[in-house]
Scaffold this active site. Structure first.
Site, mmCIF file in Angstrom:
data_model
loop_
_atom_site.group_PDB
_atom_site.id
_atom_site.type_symbol
_atom_site.label_atom_id
_atom_site.label_comp_id
_atom_site.label_asym_id
_atom_site.label_seq_id
_atom_site.Cartn_x
_atom_site.Cartn_y
_atom_site.Cartn_z
ATOM 1 N N CYS A 291 -5.776 -3.057 3.004
ATOM 2 C CA CYS A 291 -5.720 -2.829 4.131
ATOM 3 C C CYS A 291 -6.945 -2.800 5.151
ATOM 4 O O CYS A 291 -6.980 -4.065 4.871
ATOM 5 C CB CYS A 291 -4.651 -1.832 4.318
ATOM 6 S SG CYS A 291 -3.664 -1.440 5.704
ATOM 7 N N GLU B 229 0.980 -1.348 -0.228
ATOM 8 C CA GLU B 229 -0.159 -0.019 -0.151
ATOM 9 C C GLU B 229 0.857 1.235 -0.090
ATOM 10 O O GLU B 229 1.898 1.183 0.641
ATOM 11 C CB GLU B 229 -1.171 -0.329 1.695
ATOM 12 C CG GLU B 229 -1.628 1.387 1.136
ATOM 13 C CD GLU B 229 -2.795 1.115 2.161
ATOM 14 O OE1 GLU B 229 -4.047 1.640 2.360
ATOM 15 O OE2 GLU B 229 -2.352 0.651 3.532
ATOM 16 N N LYS C 133 -9.677 1.948 -2.656
ATOM 17 C CA LYS C 133 -9.683 0.953 -1.440
ATOM 18 C C LYS C 133 -11.343 1.437 -1.101
ATOM 19 O O LYS C 133 -12.006 2.949 -0.566
ATOM 20 C CB LYS C 133 -9.058 1.490 0.181
ATOM 21 C CG LYS C 133 -8.778 1.449 1.553
ATOM 22 C CD LYS C 133 -7.892 1.929 2.284
ATOM 23 C CE LYS C 133 -7.665 1.452 3.459
ATOM 24 N NZ LYS C 133 -6.415 1.884 3.917
#
Length: 282
Positions: free
Chosen positions: A160, A50, A119
């Site tokens: 994440c 990331e 995301k």
């Protein structure tokens, strides 16, 4: 009997735990060198962390943001094509129509973009006395599932905080994914507590391989990443794990083994014939 052919049942993947600094050009140069190194070791799928081109932080996203395609993704496209690999480009801050996103771009062996995952679950946490971080101060969330096909298996992508949401992994599993990849940057509070636990849970719950790619740890940065990039197998075992420093880790993914695990312990509705009766409680 599994329908997986012997020639396609195994492949090597590499996870790059990159040391990310404040100079974008240096981050890109280092990433390219390690991608080439991973391919030379026989990796067919390579994963970056990331925010691999930028320091991680709400005060950095706008300054480092790019359009897609742009400088960073063009380098990744060239690296994928040069090495004939599937390249999961970690994530970068993306600018689009005046909005910012945390986006992962995946490239095929021909250098073309296979998908862009924004995301979905933004990292907004507040642990008193330890850490407060609000991605939503600057970033907008994505809203789509992201999968891509390889000659080996279908792969699902999250970033994440997406890993904390079991439903996302379940949806990917139901779509036929056998490998889930999560570029991520857990910190020194959530990392020791939950990083490995979440990976093992997602792998075990869905009987899939799970790979995570973190930036290397930099104690001098404003956001200190936990590191410990990993690959977990469908039995819930950690196959390989990095420490805190820059590293490339390798795992040989065995889809025949995955099929055997699913046959030995059937858990999905398709493989079991359970009938669930739901009764309402007054």
């Amino acid at each position: 009997m599994s329908s997986i052919t012997k020639t396609m049942s195994k492949f090597r993947m590499a996870v790059i735990q990159l040391q990310v600094g404040s100079v974008k050009a240096d981050n890109l140069s280092r990433a390219r060198r390690l991608i080439d190194e991973a391919a030379q070791q026989g990796s067919k799928v390579v994963v970056l962390p990331e925010c691999f081109n930028s320091p991680y932080g709400t005060n950095f996203f706008a300054a480092y943001a790019e359009n897609i395609p742009g400088e960073s993704t063009q380098l990744l496209a060239q690296a994928a094509k040069h090495n004939n690999i599937y390249l999961v480009g970690g994530s970068i801050p993306e600018e689009d129509a005046g909005k910012l996103y945390n986006s992962c771009v995946v490239f095929g062996p021909d250098g073309h973009i296979l998908l862009k995952h924004r995301k979905i679950h933004l990292f907004d946490i507040d642990i008193p006395g330890k850490i407060c971080f609000q991605e939503s101060e600057t970033l907008c969330p994505g809203n789509t599932l992201s999968t891509f096909d390889t000659p080996f298996c279908k792969v699902g992508v999250g970033i994440c905080y997406d890993m904390r949401f079991a439903e996302l992994a379940q949806l990917y599993s139901r779509k036929g994914c056998q490998l889930l990849v999560y570029p991520g940057a857990f910190n020194m509070t959530t990392g020791p507590a939950h990083w490995e636990l979440l990976q093992r849970a997602r792998a075990l719950d869905n009987q899939v391989y799970v790979a995570t790619a973190s930036p290397a740890r930099d104690p001098s940065s404003s956001y200190v990443a936990w590191g410990h990039s990993s690959v977990v197998n469908p039995w819930g075992e950690v196959m390989v794990q990095a420490g805190s420093e820059e590293a490339v880790i390798y795992a040989d993914i065995d889809l025949q083994y995955l099929a055997e695990v699913r046959q030995q312990i059937p858990i999905t509705a398709q493989r079991r014939h359970d009938v669930y009766t739901v009764t309402s409680v007054p």
